[in-house]
Scaffold this motif. Structure first.
Motif, PDB file in Angstrom:
ATOM      1  N   TYR A   6       0.839  -1.185   0.000  1.00 44.52           N
ATOM      2  CA  TYR A   6       0.000   0.000   0.000  1.00 44.52           C
ATOM      3  C   TYR A   6       0.882   1.245   0.000  1.00 44.52           C
ATOM      4  N   SER A   7       0.780   2.069  -1.039  1.00 46.64           N
ATOM      5  CA  SER A   7       1.677   3.216  -1.168  1.00 46.64           C
ATOM      6  C   SER A   7       1.031   4.540  -0.795  1.00 46.64           C
ATOM      7  N   SER A   8      -0.298   4.576  -0.604  1.00 45.87           N
ATOM      8  CA  SER A   8      -0.981   5.831  -0.306  1.00 45.87           C
ATOM      9  C   SER A   8      -0.910   6.126   1.187  1.00 45.87           C
ATOM     10  N   SER A  10       0.819   8.799   4.135  1.00 36.00           N
ATOM     11  CA  SER A  10       1.478  10.060   4.454  1.00 36.00           C
ATOM     12  C   SER A  10       2.003   9.993   5.879  1.00 36.00           C
ATOM     13  N   CYS A  35       8.258   5.477  -1.311  1.00 39.54           N
ATOM     14  CA  CYS A  35       6.969   5.721  -1.974  1.00 39.54           C
ATOM     15  C   CYS A  35       5.990   6.483  -1.085  1.00 39.54           C
ATOM     16  N   TYR A  36       6.330   6.677   0.177  1.00 41.13           N
ATOM     17  CA  TYR A  36       5.425   7.355   1.085  1.00 41.13           C
ATOM     18  C   TYR A  36       5.629   8.860   1.024  1.00 41.13           C
ATOM     19  N   GLU A  37       4.554   9.590   1.242  1.00 44.97           N
ATOM     20  CA  GLU A  37       4.631  11.045   1.352  1.00 44.97           C
ATOM     21  C   GLU A  37       5.090  11.388   2.772  1.00 44.97           C
ATOM     22  N   THR A  81      -1.961  13.781   1.390  1.00 45.50           N
ATOM     23  CA  THR A  81      -2.761  13.213   0.302  1.00 45.50           C
ATOM     24  C   THR A  81      -2.997  11.719   0.466  1.00 45.50           C
ATOM     25  N   GLY A  82      -2.322  11.082   1.422  1.00 44.30           N
ATOM     26  CA  GLY A  82      -2.462   9.643   1.603  1.00 44.30           C
ATOM     27  C   GLY A  82      -3.785   9.252   2.234  1.00 44.30           C
ATOM     28  N   ASP A  83      -4.232   8.036   1.934  1.00 43.31           N
ATOM     29  CA  ASP A  83      -5.435   7.494   2.561  1.00 43.31           C
ATOM     30  C   ASP A  83      -5.167   7.053   3.995  1.00 43.31           C
ATOM     31  N   LYS A 157      -6.747   5.846   9.523  1.00 46.77           N
ATOM     32  CA  LYS A 157      -7.377   6.116   8.233  1.00 46.77           C
ATOM     33  C   LYS A 157      -7.695   7.603   8.145  1.00 46.77           C
TER      34      LYS A 157
END
Length: 228
Positions: A6-8, A10, A35-37, A81-83, A157
């Motif tokens: 899972y890349s989304s 932050s 890949c993480y913000e 911006t991540g989930d 989340k």
């Protein structure tokens, strides 16, 4: 597993004059999670925090003056911006390698997973005693065992967390408020044992003033969702 695929995600780090520890923390995060913000919320620092962020290509959100730890958390959550949001301190206490463990635990069906410190990870005997009282009182209030009410290391989340931004104080009580609010709202909260390292520098927490705030927030959130 979530942490591998899972890349989304932050990672939000509130920091005020934590340049010394950031020199070690930020490179680890960049290398472990390319890949993480990664968002560093600079809460009015007067050191070279901005230069460090620029060198490492870390996204910096700057406050023109110090607004508080909770205000930094809110700024980071709004910018992310991540989930999935991961919150961790910038003082060197939290280990980047534990992020994957938090995310794996979150993938078991939780809305938020908190890194629960053991007794050896507490900064002092006084801090341990105070946190023990907070944990017991808040557990009674929500009807569930709260293992670490004040830990600032957690994965959550994003859509769920943003529902409670208006409740979060600007000071050091965001962990207390968000934990209580999640439990009282019927969301799923999990705990993961962690070992917190000794922090770099001096804590910004005022034991008397912030301790009273923790107690007031426990009662405030409890009564908000279920009036006494």
């Amino acid at each position: 597993m979530l942490s591998n695929d899972y890349s989304s995600v932050s990672v939000v780090i509130p920091a005020k004059n934590e340049a010394t520890s950031l020199l070690e923390l930020l490179p680890k995060l960049v290398n472990l999670f390319p890949c993480y913000e990664i968002i560093l919320v600079n809460d009015g620092s007067t050191d070279n925090t901005s230069e460090i962020c620029a060198q490492l290509d870390v996204l910096e959100v700057r406050h023109p003056y110090s607004k508080g730890n909770g205000a930094s958390i809110k700024s980071g959550a709004r910018r992310a911006t991540g989930d999935i949001l991961v919150f961790m301190d910038g003082d060197g206490q939290h280990q980047p390698s534990d992020i994957s463990r938090l995310l794996d635990k979150l993938d078991e069906g939780f809305d938020m997973v908190i890194g629960a410190r053991d007794s050896k990870s507490q900064a002092s005997i006084g801090r341990l005693a105070a946190n023990t009282v907070y944990n017991k009182l808040s557990s009674w209030m929500v009807g569930h065992k709260i293992k670490d009410l004040t830990s600032g290391f957690r994965a959550v989340k994003a859509d769920k967390f943003r529902q409670f931004l208006y409740l979060l104080p600007n000071g050091f009580s965001y962990p207390t408020t968000s934990t209580m609010a999640f439990f009282r709202a019927g969301l799923s909260v999990g705990y993961l044992p962690i070992v917190a390292l000794k922090r770099e520098g001096k804590s910004h927490i005022n034991y008397m003033k912030d301790g009273m705030r923790f107690l007031l927030i426990i009662f405030k959130v409890a009564s908000l969702y279920s009036p006494l």
